[in-house]
Design an enzyme around this catalytic site. Structure first.
Site, PDB file in Angstrom:
ATOM      1  N   SER A 112       1.495  -8.007   1.785  1.00 16.17           N
ATOM      2  CA  SER A 112       2.030  -6.686   1.453  1.00 16.17           C
ATOM      3  C   SER A 112       3.226  -6.299   2.312  1.00 16.17           C
ATOM      4  O   SER A 112       4.158  -5.671   1.817  1.00 16.17           O
ATOM      5  CB  SER A 112       0.949  -5.621   1.606  1.00 16.17           C
ATOM      6  N   HIS A 170       2.529  -1.934   5.770  1.00 16.34           N
ATOM      7  CA  HIS A 170       3.407  -1.726   4.609  1.00 16.34           C
ATOM      8  C   HIS A 170       4.693  -1.041   5.042  1.00 16.34           C
ATOM      9  O   HIS A 170       5.797  -1.464   4.682  1.00 16.34           O
ATOM     10  CB  HIS A 170       2.708  -0.875   3.556  1.00 16.34           C
TER      11      HIS A 170
END
Length: 189
Positions: A112, A170
């Site tokens: 991610s 993220h």
């Protein structure tokens, strides 16, 4: 051609196949553990090739396929490798900063952070492109989509409303990818 995007897809799928053979064999040494709880320097990179489930892998690989191909075509394969790896490193460092202060030592896995860096570069390189999610069927310009997504990650990370997700990884990946893509764009103009 986008060989790096497809190579990353293949590596992630193969590594997940190895994980399925013995789910606990790779996590102790290659997932990203907090400082003082099993951390090793190589985990900053290796954690990005491990995934927690088929759904986790599928979502990350779909995003990488969807946005990575355009970004790689635009900046070239060599720069794409640099962008992806810089995003993975900044994601891991952000996650380390947050998890090392936590009381409970949990490993972090997933691509991610690299994907968020690619998303940031996509928004910067293709500001007029529209992105539409299936569950939120409103087309948004890529920069608006990425900004809203980042704000959502920040909110859920700070409030802890969605547990088990590396929100700060993220955001770290997004910052790393944006910074590198921005520096390349600034040098071109």
């Amino acid at each position: 051609m986008t060989p790096v995007t497809y190579l990353l897809l293949g590596i992630n799928i193969v590594v997940f196949g190895l994980q399925l053979q013995d789910p606990q064999s790779l996590l102790p040494g290659y997932a990203l553990w907090p400082l003082g709880s099993g951390f090793a320097p190589w985990q900053i990179i290796t954690c990005a090739f491990l995934h927690g489930s088929v759904g986790h892998l599928a979502a990350n690989m779909f995003g990488l396929w969807m946005f990575g191909r355009d970004v790689e075509r635009e900046i070239g394969s060599a720069r794409f490798v640099n962008l992806y790896m810089a995003s993975v490193v900044t994601a891991s460092l952000a996650q380390l900063a947050v998890t090392s202060a936590a009381a409970e030592a949990q490993p972090t896995v997933g691509a991610s952070g690299g994907l968020f860096g690619v998303l940031g570069a996509f928004a910067l390189l293709f500001p007029s492109r529209r992105v539409m999610l299936i569950f939120f069927p409103v087309p948004l310009p890529a920069p608006v989509f990425v900004t809203l997504y980042a704000l959502f990650e920040l909110y859920t990370g700070v409030t802890g409303t969605i547990n088990g997700v590396a929100h700060f990884a993220h955001l770290g990946g997004l910052v790393g990818g944006l910074a590198l893509a921005w520096s390349w764009k600034a040098r071109r103009t």
